[in-house]
Scaffold this motif. Sequence first.
Motif, short mmCIF file in Angstrom:
data_model
loop_
_atom_site.label_atom_id
_atom_site.label_comp_id
_atom_site.label_asym_id
_atom_site.label_seq_id
_atom_site.Cartn_x
_atom_site.Cartn_y
_atom_site.Cartn_z
N LEU A 81 -30.93 10.90 -24.04
CA LEU A 81 -29.52 10.91 -23.62
C LEU A 81 -28.79 9.72 -24.25
O LEU A 81 -27.64 9.83 -24.69
N ALA A 82 -29.50 8.58 -24.28
CA ALA A 82 -28.92 7.41 -24.96
C ALA A 82 -28.62 7.77 -26.41
O ALA A 82 -27.58 7.37 -26.97
N GLY A 83 -29.52 8.56 -27.00
CA GLY A 83 -29.29 9.03 -28.36
C GLY A 83 -28.00 9.83 -28.45
O GLY A 83 -27.20 9.65 -29.37
N CYS A 84 -27.77 10.68 -27.48
CA CYS A 84 -26.52 11.47 -27.45
C CYS A 84 -25.31 10.56 -27.50
O CYS A 84 -24.37 10.78 -28.25
N TYR A 85 -25.33 9.51 -26.67
CA TYR A 85 -24.20 8.59 -26.64
C TYR A 85 -24.00 7.95 -28.01
O TYR A 85 -22.87 7.81 -28.48
N LEU A 86 -25.11 7.56 -28.62
CA LEU A 86 -25.00 6.91 -29.92
C LEU A 86 -24.36 7.83 -30.93
O LEU A 86 -23.47 7.44 -31.68
N VAL A 87 -24.81 9.10 -30.93
CA VAL A 87 -24.24 10.06 -31.87
C VAL A 87 -22.74 10.19 -31.64
O VAL A 87 -21.96 10.33 -32.58
N LEU A 88 -22.32 10.11 -30.39
CA LEU A 88 -20.90 10.25 -30.08
C LEU A 88 -20.13 8.97 -30.36
O LEU A 88 -18.95 8.87 -30.05
N THR A 110 -30.99 18.95 -27.24
CA THR A 110 -32.05 19.88 -26.86
C THR A 110 -33.24 19.13 -26.28
O THR A 110 -33.80 19.53 -25.26
N ILE A 111 -33.59 18.01 -26.93
CA ILE A 111 -34.70 17.22 -26.39
C ILE A 111 -34.39 16.76 -24.97
O ILE A 111 -35.22 16.86 -24.06
N THR A 112 -33.17 16.29 -24.76
CA THR A 112 -32.78 15.83 -23.43
C THR A 112 -32.97 16.94 -22.41
O THR A 112 -33.60 16.75 -21.36
N ALA A 113 -32.42 18.11 -22.71
CA ALA A 113 -32.45 19.20 -21.74
C ALA A 113 -33.88 19.66 -21.48
O ALA A 113 -34.28 19.83 -20.33
N VAL A 114 -34.64 19.85 -22.55
CA VAL A 114 -36.00 20.37 -22.37
C VAL A 114 -36.86 19.38 -21.60
O VAL A 114 -37.59 19.75 -20.66
#
Lengths: 536, 174, 660
Positions: B42-49, B13-17
């Motif tokens: 977005l880097a956070g997203c990758y880390l979560v994945l 959500t943070i990325t998109a907003v």
Amino acid sequence: MTAVAPAAFQQSNVDYVAILPMLIVASAALVGVLVEAFAPRRRRHVIQVSLAVVGLLAAFAAVVWVAVDPNKVGHKGLTMGFTDGTTNHSVFALAIDGPALFMQGSIVLMGVLGILTMAERFGGVGPDAFTPSGASTPGSASESAAARAGALTSEVFPLTMFAIFGMMIFPTTNDLIGMFVALEVLSLPLYILSGLARRRRLLSQEASLKYFLLGAFSSAFFLFGTALLYGYAGSVYFGDLSKAVATGPLAMNGLLLPGAFLVFVGLLFKVGAVPFHAWTPDVYQGAPTPVTGFMAACTKAAAFGAILRLAYVGLDTARWEWTNAVVIVAILTMVVGSVLSVTQTDMKRLLAYSSIAHAGFILVGVLAFDRKGVGAVLFYLVAYGFSTIAAFGIVSLVRQNGGEATHLSQWAGLGKRYPLTAGAFAFLMLAFAGIPLTSGFVSKFGVFSAAIGTGGATGTTLAVIGVVCSAITVFVYARVIVLMFFSDAPDDAVEVVTPSMATTFSIAIGTLITLALGVLPSSLLDLADRASQFVR
Amino acid sequence: MTTRDLVFVVVGTITAVSALLAVTTRHVVHAALWLLVSLGSLAGCYLVLGQELVGLVQLLVYVGAIVVLVLFALMLTRAPIGPQSEISTPAWQRALAVVLGGATSALLAALLLPLLASAQVDLDRPETGTTQIAQAVFGTWVWPFELLSVLLLVALIGAFAVSRLVLHREGEAA
Amino acid sequence: MHTGMGSLAHTVGTYAAGLAAHEGEAHAATGFTAYAWLLVALPLAGATMLLLGGRRTDKFGPVVATALSWAAFVVGAIIFVEMLGRGADSRAQNVTLYEWVTAGTFKLSAGMLVDQLSMVFVLLVTFVGSLIHVYSLGYMEHDPDKRRFFAYLNLFVGAMLLLVLANSYLLLYVGWEGVGLASYLLIGFWNWNPAYATAANKAFVVNRVGDFGLTVALMLMFFHFGAVDFQTVLGKSAALTGANQGFMTAMGLMLLLGACGKSAQFPLQSWLGDAMAGPTPVSALIHAATMVTAGVYLIVRSAPIFEAAPTAQLVVVIVGAITLLFGAIVGCAKDDIKKALAASTMSQIGYMMLAAGLGPVGYAFAIFHLLTHGFFKAGMFLGAGSVMHGMNDKVDMRRFGGLSGAMKITWATFGLGWLAILGVPPFSGYWSKDKIIEAAFIGEGWRPWVFGGAALIGAGITAFYMSRLFFMTFHGKKRWDADDHPHESPRIMTVPMIVLAVGSAFLGLILSWNDMFVSWLEPVTGAEPEGAHPVVPVPLLLTLTLLLVAGGVFLAWMRYWRDDVPVTAPAGSLVTQAARKDLYQDQVNEALLMRPGIHLTRSLVFADSKGVDGAVGGLAALVGGTSSRLRKLQNGFARSYALTMLAGVVAILGALWVIS
């Protein structure tokens, strides 16, 4: 999901002879960069031009060598990769086959003509079409200082060579990632070259920026499509894609249509297909004229080469998913390109819309889904490319007060004062119009008849629309001819400057090939026909 | 919903907003800063994945280099950084952009969301780790990888060709 | 879906044998016929020399062009004599020039088919063409651009000969475009007059529509037969059974569309009247005697295709019938002598089309009428040119009257042409046109009555309007202005007129002797079926025709010779008004074709407004050089372009998603 990489590291098998043409062009470009750094300035122009031309000719010889294969080594086929020993799964980055070699050969030859027109100096120190300081504000002090200092932009030659390098890889790549990188390698130099026009700088800078922004935008579509297709098939290799569609992982079926279409959007952008065409007229008008000619001929050839491979190798089995989308694009492209070319008042914009219309006609050939269609498209690209380089070469010669005179009204009465130049241009116009005894007729006949023959009802519809549209474009070209030969010249008449041997040569060759392919098209048709088989 | 899911939703959500804010703000420095936030999360997203390498590369390249470069460019060129009415997007275009953006999102959602059910990946044991990526880059993908270096070289030369300024010194310009 | 030419190629041989029935066996050329390429090369060499030679050739150029045209005639005559020496079955000869296209299994050699049909055209084109070259030496004597005019004339003769001698549809198409180009150049020859330039453009536009038909027909035959040469295409068409009706009909209709464009047939007839803007010799040669008959040639040459497509054949007859009445009605109302003659040309070609659509009973007469018409109509056009020459280039017949005294030779030659077109025995028209009327009455059911009736009524109207033209010009009271001093034209103009008039008078009689002409063409057009008789007895039909003709002449005599002709045209009835405006064909075309086209352009421009500089345009904005002006030039922001792209993606993807 297929694994991205094998369990153990495996080295790629490379047939260096097969990729020699590309290596030669890349090395020539790199040497060009060194020349830029070390050669004395007054010799730089000559060295750069001869280096580029020699490099391209050597690359052409290498293409011929690979294609003819005198030692029967078998250079054709997949290379730059390996077959996984455990899973027997092949991953190869390059496909050296008929269409690839044909496109490489023609891009290299058209590149020679492009380089020669760019090299025109009109007696100055550097290439006449390019500004010595691209980023300076037009009319500013730094611009005139650069001009006074005799700065020259001979970087354009290595840049062009890099673009040609990218164009050669583009139709050769066998996977989506490679295709994307090649797309960027060929685009980036073009963005820069578009912004370097010596005259009407603002127009040129604007063109360059627009081309760059929109190019990036379209690349995003391409990448997103690639991601979706990877999600669908678990691989970006065309062979895997094709197989995945044939065997059908139904769970991810929803990804196929958007993925395929978005990848096509990225490629269709490069050929200027509607509705992704908006950049074309602006960039064609703003870019230095020799660059426009080079771009129109070579980019189109490379991008259609890539479209062909994607349509016939990668997504051939998924044809029913995306054909309709491309059919819509083809129809729009033909109609918008030909109708809007009628309203143009600027020669370069007119040729830009004409190139859009031609892209539509070529798409009709692509949609024939048959070897005959591939052959016709290959022929069309060569025929159109040579004509268009010659046409833009002539546009760059028609001048007023030193700058190019591209408004149509300035061309009035040109035929009365410069019959030879105007005659050649009129002939090229007839070729664009597709009048018999020019290459344009043979190429249009080829793609339309291929579409009628094997494209089914859709193909026939497309061909009929294509014939109607080409009838419309005839008015445009006839108007130019009438203007040149039957109108009176304005008082402040334009002049045709006398070009150097190099430009004269490339215009003459372009025109002669247009004629030759109209009168004796057999050998090239035959070659294109034999080169129309893809490897997978 | 696992913790991982929750974190993903938040970061996403943070990325998109922030991406939305980056393109809607009229202040160019703000846009750059929002971009920073967006790319960072977005880097956070990758880390979560579970893709540490990709996440770190994202952080290094985009946040560390590119956005900083953008900010430097803004400072060096002394470009006006406030909102400018004469080149700002007219309202109808904004409206159209909203409609089109919404339509794109809706379309993609309609295409992708139905696939959610069948897309199951075990994130605790990712198939592709750093080793695999390294092998792929230097094995299978060595050709595009090498090509990228050419691309960077082209960018370098291009920047040079465009930006060279001959100031007040006569003589060798290059 | 078949794989195209590859799979069909092997069947070519099988069908080629079946060709003999219709096409006559085309032998490889022997003897002088092998030099048939000279026919095309000589005039084209002339055109090249005059165009490239520039002002240096001003003095001798026109004479050389004329000499080259005669040389082509001599070549044609020698080939003709040689052909006469052969038996009827071995007269058709194939002259292969070179391999034009060889791609895969598709082979096409550029070559010439010298047979009885093409020979008729060769002789007509070279003979009439050469006469008109001679006439032009006088007519164009004072024109500063005389050289260019002769270059175009030579170009035309060369292209026309290529058209009729081609042995494939593709090469025919080359000639087809060539004559179109020459016609365009010659109509707009006096292009300082904007109206003339518009006329040229109109001819160009309409012809493009026709050419579109021909192009599609070419592609259809390419994929149906895998070839575009006459031998294969016609041979296979002849051997076709009913299975491919739809395809053959499409092909026939597309060929007909091409023919309509070139021959000014309904609904593509509108350009011919305006084409009269060109110099009069051009009207005589191109827009009366030769080029406009190319459509008839195309139909007759493609006979086997039409035989295999009865629907298309019926449409040919209908088009012919409509045009012949249409032209005749328009001809009654025109006051411009050349436009009246143009309307008459349209109507007469309608007769030929009608005959060509009737099948084997009509082919020979279509060509026969084409030949005689070539003579008498060219003669009358040259006569009209002679009148204009003597009357300060006036064309309004209401300003003529009583010229017979002042221009005796013109009057006499025109009179012979007039008698010929009326179909008065024993002049030429009688032998050809009455045969067409007879042929139109052959058949069953409603057709003979409708088509025969149309042809019969057409003959009556023709008699009226041609007599009107003749009487208004040469008889009745003198209505000239004071400063008109009508005088006879010089010898160089009258001699060609006399020659053509002699042809108008006797050609029909001579060629009908022993059915000479019909049996000459028989190997190409097929024999007239035995036992085909008109539904009305021939003597009755003949009487009826002559009565109608006499009635038409009498009516014209009453109104335009006995009574005074007003100098300004009276308002006239609604029919007259409509006919004056060519039965509103321009308005119809505009409403049906032009308006939608303009709307399409406008809407596309609107949709693409960010990319098009149509509104800004002006020269000043471009060369002005200030940055603000330049910025206006490209009024598109990159963001709106990107928006367009995104809209395109969303629209197309959305549409596909909805469909699937």
